[in-house]
Design a protein around this motif. Structure first.
Motif, PDB file in Angstrom:
ATOM      1  N   ASP A  48     -29.156  16.063  47.710  1.00 38.06           N
ATOM      2  CA  ASP A  48     -28.969  17.071  46.669  1.00 38.06           C
ATOM      3  C   ASP A  48     -30.353  17.529  46.229  1.00 38.06           C
ATOM      4  N   LEU A  49     -30.728  18.746  46.601  1.00 35.98           N
ATOM      5  CA  LEU A  49     -32.041  19.294  46.285  1.00 35.98           C
ATOM      6  C   LEU A  49     -32.000  20.247  45.092  1.00 35.98           C
ATOM      7  N   GLY A  50     -30.937  20.224  44.323  1.00 33.30           N
ATOM      8  CA  GLY A  50     -30.804  21.129  43.184  1.00 33.30           C
ATOM      9  C   GLY A  50     -31.914  20.988  42.153  1.00 33.30           C
ATOM     10  N   GLY A  51     -32.503  19.820  42.037  1.00 32.46           N
ATOM     11  CA  GLY A  51     -33.585  19.597  41.087  1.00 32.46           C
ATOM     12  C   GLY A  51     -34.964  19.638  41.710  1.00 32.46           C
ATOM     13  N   LEU A  52     -35.036  20.009  42.984  1.00 33.51           N
ATOM     14  CA  LEU A  52     -36.323  20.086  43.675  1.00 33.51           C
ATOM     15  C   LEU A  52     -37.017  21.398  43.300  1.00 33.51           C
ATOM     16  N   THR A  53     -38.249  21.302  42.818  1.00 31.22           N
ATOM     17  CA  THR A  53     -38.969  22.493  42.368  1.00 31.22           C
ATOM     18  C   THR A  53     -40.076  22.921  43.317  1.00 31.22           C
ATOM     19  N   PHE A  54     -40.493  22.034  44.224  1.00 33.28           N
ATOM     20  CA  PHE A  54     -41.577  22.349  45.152  1.00 33.28           C
ATOM     21  C   PHE A  54     -41.364  21.571  46.439  1.00 33.28           C
ATOM     22  N   LEU A  55     -41.723  22.191  47.558  1.00 30.22           N
ATOM     23  CA  LEU A  55     -41.588  21.577  48.878  1.00 30.22           C
ATOM     24  C   LEU A  55     -42.728  22.079  49.740  1.00 30.22           C
ATOM     25  N   ASP A  56     -43.459  21.150  50.359  1.00 27.59           N
ATOM     26  CA  ASP A  56     -44.534  21.568  51.267  1.00 27.59           C
ATOM     27  C   ASP A  56     -44.204  21.133  52.693  1.00 27.59           C
ATOM     28  N   SER A  57     -45.147  21.309  53.604  1.00 25.54           N
ATOM     29  CA  SER A  57     -44.891  21.028  55.019  1.00 25.54           C
ATOM     30  C   SER A  57     -44.566  19.560  55.274  1.00 25.54           C
ATOM     31  N   ARG A  58     -45.187  18.654  54.541  1.00 24.84           N
ATOM     32  CA  ARG A  58     -44.870  17.237  54.720  1.00 24.84           C
ATOM     33  C   ARG A  58     -43.420  16.967  54.317  1.00 24.84           C
ATOM     34  N   GLY A  59     -42.978  17.598  53.239  1.00 23.68           N
ATOM     35  CA  GLY A  59     -41.582  17.470  52.833  1.00 23.68           C
ATOM     36  C   GLY A  59     -40.634  18.021  53.880  1.00 23.68           C
ATOM     37  N   LEU A  60     -41.005  19.142  54.485  1.00 23.75           N
ATOM     38  CA  LEU A  60     -40.191  19.710  55.572  1.00 23.75           C
ATOM     39  C   LEU A  60     -40.071  18.731  56.730  1.00 23.75           C
ATOM     40  N   HIS A  61     -41.173  18.103  57.081  1.00 24.33           N
ATOM     41  CA  HIS A  61     -41.161  17.131  58.187  1.00 24.33           C
ATOM     42  C   HIS A  61     -40.246  15.951  57.867  1.00 24.33           C
ATOM     43  N   VAL A  62     -40.268  15.498  56.629  1.00 23.81           N
ATOM     44  CA  VAL A  62     -39.385  14.399  56.237  1.00 23.81           C
ATOM     45  C   VAL A  62     -37.925  14.824  56.366  1.00 23.81           C
ATOM     46  N   LEU A  63     -37.592  16.030  55.917  1.00 31.15           N
ATOM     47  CA  LEU A  63     -36.206  16.502  56.055  1.00 31.15           C
ATOM     48  C   LEU A  63     -35.782  16.536  57.517  1.00 31.15           C
ATOM     49  N   LEU A  64     -36.663  16.992  58.385  1.00 31.07           N
ATOM     50  CA  LEU A  64     -36.333  17.044  59.810  1.00 31.07           C
ATOM     51  C   LEU A  64     -36.204  15.642  60.407  1.00 31.07           C
ATOM     52  N   ARG A  65     -37.067  14.710  59.986  1.00 28.99           N
ATOM     53  CA  ARG A  65     -36.954  13.330  60.486  1.00 28.99           C
ATOM     54  C   ARG A  65     -35.668  12.676  59.994  1.00 28.99           C
ATOM     55  N   LEU A  66     -35.305  12.916  58.740  1.00 32.88           N
ATOM     56  CA  LEU A  66     -34.044  12.375  58.223  1.00 32.88           C
ATOM     57  C   LEU A  66     -32.857  12.976  58.966  1.00 32.88           C
ATOM     58  N   HIS A  67     -32.920  14.271  59.239  1.00 32.95           N
ATOM     59  CA  HIS A  67     -31.874  14.943  60.012  1.00 32.95           C
ATOM     60  C   HIS A  67     -31.693  14.232  61.366  1.00 32.95           C
ATOM     61  N   ALA A  68     -32.787  13.947  62.038  1.00 34.95           N
ATOM     62  CA  ALA A  68     -32.731  13.275  63.341  1.00 34.95           C
ATOM     63  C   ALA A  68     -32.230  11.837  63.206  1.00 34.95           C
ATOM     64  N   ALA A  69     -32.722  11.106  62.214  1.00 34.83           N
ATOM     65  CA  ALA A  69     -32.339   9.704  62.036  1.00 34.83           C
ATOM     66  C   ALA A  69     -30.852   9.560  61.721  1.00 34.83           C
ATOM     67  N   VAL A  70     -30.347  10.417  60.848  1.00 29.12           N
ATOM     68  CA  VAL A  70     -28.926  10.373  60.505  1.00 29.12           C
ATOM     69  C   VAL A  70     -28.091  10.744  61.731  1.00 29.12           C
ATOM     70  N   GLY A  71     -28.537  11.720  62.489  1.00 31.26           N
ATOM     71  CA  GLY A  71     -27.838  12.107  63.718  1.00 31.26           C
ATOM     72  C   GLY A  71     -27.800  10.984  64.741  1.00 31.26           C
ATOM     73  N   GLU A  72     -28.882  10.222  64.846  1.00 38.80           N
ATOM     74  CA  GLU A  72     -28.914   9.094  65.787  1.00 38.80           C
ATOM     75  C   GLU A  72     -27.895   8.025  65.430  1.00 38.80           C
ATOM     76  N   ARG A  73     -27.526   7.923  64.158  1.00 36.85           N
ATOM     77  CA  ARG A  73     -26.516   6.945  63.714  1.00 36.85           C
ATOM     78  C   ARG A  73     -25.108   7.526  63.794  1.00 36.85           C
ATOM     79  N   GLY A  74     -24.991   8.743  64.325  1.00 34.38           N
ATOM     80  CA  GLY A  74     -23.680   9.361  64.459  1.00 34.38           C
ATOM     81  C   GLY A  74     -23.233  10.121  63.230  1.00 34.38           C
TER      82      GLY A  74
END
Length: 124
Positions: A48-74
């Motif tokens: 839930d990113l409703g309270g997120l006020t700022f996001l930089d490239s490192r944050g983007l990379h974390v979102l993409l890594r989490l996307h991949a990690a969750v996908g690997e677990r099905g």
């Protein structure tokens, strides 16, 4: 250092992590570690990113890594309530089109539980 607040709640089918504040190079590792240590009862995850006020490239990379990690677990990473500047960063970088997006955490949670598989929105 920018403030980042994280909270977690187990849901049927996964976990809901609420992210509040700023997600950047100084604290992005906190979200990744937190998400890894708070895996829910199922493979899915809602951010839930409703309270997120700022996001930089490192944050983007974390979102993409989490996307991949969750996908690997099905599971599927669902991103809820992205708005303002963080949403704009997701859009202009193309990350928006990779993620499964929902207008709010409730709709994302319902979709994760299998009640509404078509609840995601993709950019037009």
């Amino acid at each position: 250092m920018p403030h980042l607040s994280l909270s977690c709640r187990d849901l049927p089918g996964g976990v809901l992590i609420t992210v509040t504040g700023e997600l950047d190079a100084t604290n992005a590792h906190e979200l990744e570690s937190y998400a890894e240590s708070h895996r829910g009862p199922g493979p899915g995850m809602v951010l839930d990113l409703g309270g997120l006020t700022f996001l930089d490239s490192r944050g983007l990379h974390v979102l993409l890594r989490l996307h991949a990690a969750v996908g690997e677990r099905g599971g599927l990473l669902r991103v809820a309530a992205a708005q303002g500047r963080p949403a704009r960063i997701l859009q202009i970088t193309g990350v928006w089109s990779v993620l499964t997006l929902h207008p709010d955490a409730q709709q994302a949670a319902v979709a994760m539980c299998g009640h509404d598989a078509d609840g995601a929105r993709k950019p037009s």
